[in-house]
Enzyme design. Structure first.
Site, PDB file in Angstrom:
ATOM      1  N   ASN A  62       1.588  45.991  22.858  1.00  0.00           N
ATOM      2  CA  ASN A  62       0.410  45.468  23.564  1.00  0.00           C
ATOM      3  C   ASN A  62      -0.886  45.935  22.908  1.00  0.00           C
ATOM      4  O   ASN A  62      -0.966  47.039  22.381  1.00  0.00           O
ATOM      5  CB  ASN A  62       0.439  45.802  25.060  1.00  0.00           C
ATOM      6  CG  ASN A  62       0.656  47.260  25.377  1.00  0.00           C
ATOM      7  OD1 ASN A  62       1.359  47.965  24.662  1.00  0.00           O
ATOM      8  ND2 ASN A  62       0.053  47.724  26.448  1.00  0.00           N
ATOM      9  N   GLU A  64      -4.884  46.117  23.803  1.00  0.00           N
ATOM     10  CA  GLU A  64      -5.863  46.001  24.894  1.00  0.00           C
ATOM     11  C   GLU A  64      -7.265  45.831  24.348  1.00  0.00           C
ATOM     12  O   GLU A  64      -7.511  45.981  23.149  1.00  0.00           O
ATOM     13  CB  GLU A  64      -5.743  47.225  25.805  1.00  0.00           C
ATOM     14  CG  GLU A  64      -4.373  47.259  26.471  1.00  0.00           C
ATOM     15  CD  GLU A  64      -4.206  48.361  27.504  1.00  0.00           C
ATOM     16  OE1 GLU A  64      -5.076  49.253  27.591  1.00  0.00           O
ATOM     17  OE2 GLU A  64      -3.184  48.308  28.222  1.00  0.00           O
ATOM     18  N   CYS A  73      -0.251  41.089  25.959  1.00  0.00           N
ATOM     19  CA  CYS A  73       1.031  41.780  26.115  1.00  0.00           C
ATOM     20  C   CYS A  73       1.830  41.766  24.809  1.00  0.00           C
ATOM     21  O   CYS A  73       1.714  40.833  23.997  1.00  0.00           O
ATOM     22  CB  CYS A  73       1.898  41.078  27.160  1.00  0.00           C
ATOM     23  SG  CYS A  73       1.222  41.056  28.814  1.00  0.00           S
ATOM     24  N   GLU A  75       4.996  41.127  24.424  1.00  0.00           N
ATOM     25  CA  GLU A  75       5.966  40.025  24.313  1.00  0.00           C
ATOM     26  C   GLU A  75       5.335  38.784  23.697  1.00  0.00           C
ATOM     27  O   GLU A  75       5.930  38.124  22.841  1.00  0.00           O
ATOM     28  CB  GLU A  75       6.519  39.636  25.687  1.00  0.00           C
ATOM     29  CG  GLU A  75       7.310  40.711  26.388  1.00  0.00           C
ATOM     30  CD  GLU A  75       6.469  41.594  27.293  1.00  0.00           C
ATOM     31  OE1 GLU A  75       5.323  41.930  26.913  1.00  0.00           O
ATOM     32  OE2 GLU A  75       6.939  41.949  28.372  1.00  0.00           O
ATOM     33  N   CYS A 112       5.367  39.723  32.380  1.00  0.00           N
ATOM     34  CA  CYS A 112       4.438  39.049  33.303  1.00  0.00           C
ATOM     35  C   CYS A 112       4.674  37.531  33.247  1.00  0.00           C
ATOM     36  O   CYS A 112       5.375  37.018  32.368  1.00  0.00           O
ATOM     37  CB  CYS A 112       2.998  39.379  32.938  1.00  0.00           C
ATOM     38  SG  CYS A 112       2.383  38.501  31.489  1.00  0.00           S
ATOM     39  N   CYS A 115       3.863  35.725  29.942  1.00  0.00           N
ATOM     40  CA  CYS A 115       4.854  35.955  28.877  1.00  0.00           C
ATOM     41  C   CYS A 115       6.137  35.172  29.144  1.00  0.00           C
ATOM     42  O   CYS A 115       6.758  34.648  28.222  1.00  0.00           O
ATOM     43  CB  CYS A 115       5.144  37.443  28.730  1.00  0.00           C
ATOM     44  SG  CYS A 115       3.763  38.335  27.989  1.00  0.00           S
TER      45      CYS A 115
HETATM   46  N1  THU Z   1       2.057  44.664  29.341  1.00  0.00           N
HETATM   47  C1  THU Z   1       2.863  44.194  28.328  1.00  0.00           C
HETATM   48  O1  THU Z   1       2.547  44.332  27.145  1.00  0.00           O
HETATM   49  N2  THU Z   1       4.015  43.602  28.680  1.00  0.00           N
HETATM   50  C2  THU Z   1       4.472  43.481  29.961  1.00  0.00           C
HETATM   51  O2  THU Z   1       5.556  42.940  30.168  1.00  0.00           O
HETATM   52  C3  THU Z   1       3.680  43.978  31.074  1.00  0.00           C
HETATM   53  C4  THU Z   1       2.351  44.530  30.729  1.00  0.00           C
HETATM   54  C5  THU Z   1       0.817  45.360  28.959  1.00  0.00           C
HETATM   55  C6  THU Z   1      -0.466  44.672  29.296  1.00  0.00           C
HETATM   56  C7  THU Z   1      -1.412  45.838  29.398  1.00  0.00           C
HETATM   57  O3  THU Z   1      -1.847  46.198  28.091  1.00  0.00           O
HETATM   58  C8  THU Z   1      -0.552  46.983  29.918  1.00  0.00           C
HETATM   59  O4  THU Z   1       0.793  46.604  29.637  1.00  0.00           O
HETATM   60  C9  THU Z   1      -0.711  47.248  31.392  1.00  0.00           C
HETATM   61  O5  THU Z   1      -0.557  46.099  32.141  1.00  0.00           O
END
Ligand code: THU
Length: 163
Positions: A62, A64, A73, A75, A112, A115
């Site tokens: 991920n 940010e 994310c 995925e 999520c 994704c």
């Molecule tokens: N996140 C992912 O990368 N994949 C998921 O399946 C759930 C959430 C990330 C998004 C954000 O950077 C952090 O996790 C918290 O939500």
């Protein structure tokens, strides 16, 4: 009116040792890429590894952003990265792993909605199920044989392809 019911099917493994070798290796790749996640705002680090039919593996984590919705994310980055480079090779499996800076993740991470939709797009395009492996800090691992197990009633609009 008639009530209907849809069921989902998934397998629970007590440890990665129970997985077949290719799955265990892919999960290991997802776990390895967690530490490179850029997650300064949530402290929640996610790694995703995709195995393609041609044997190649694409990994991402991920990313940010201070403008929160601009982040993405693991995925979706992994699946877009794979399809951007190998559009003709089917995706066999995606393995997902996570670690939080300040707490233990007890339950296997579950992608999520956005994704799930992205995985659905490529599964429908390729016509074969994408296997999904979900893991946590603890040992338990969930395996699903295709996105419909995570996204029942998914949006399918074949007609849109005519535009
Ligand atoms: N996140 C992912 O990368 N994949 C998921 O399946 C759930 C959430 C990330 C998004 C954000 O950077 C952090 O996790 C918290 O939500």
């Amino acid at each position: 009116m008639k009530e209907h019911r849809k069921t989902i099917t998934y397998k629970i493994y007590q440890s990665s040792e129970e997985l077949e070798k290719a799955d265990k290796d892919l999960l290991q790749e997802a776990r390895q890429v967690i530490s490179k996640a850029y997650a300064p705002y949530s402290g929640y680090r996610v790694g995703a590894a995709l195995l393609l039919e041609n044997g190649k593996i694409f990994k991402a984590n991920n990313q940010e952003n201070v403008a929160f919705p601009s982040g993405m994310c693991a995925e979706r980055i992994a699946i877009y990265y794979a399809h951007a480079n190998e559009p003709g090779s089917k995706i066999k499996t995606i393995a997902i792993a996570a670690k939080a800076d300040k707490f233990t993740i007890k339950n296997p991470i579950s992608p999520c909605g956005a994704c799930r939709q992205a995985i659905a797009e490529y599964e429908i395009k390729q016509g074969t199920p994408i296997r999904i492996i979900l893991s946590a800090d603890e040992n338990e691992i969930i395996m699903l044989e295709g996105i419909e197990q995570l996204l029942p009633f998914l949006f399918r609009a074949e007609e849109l392809k005519n535009y």
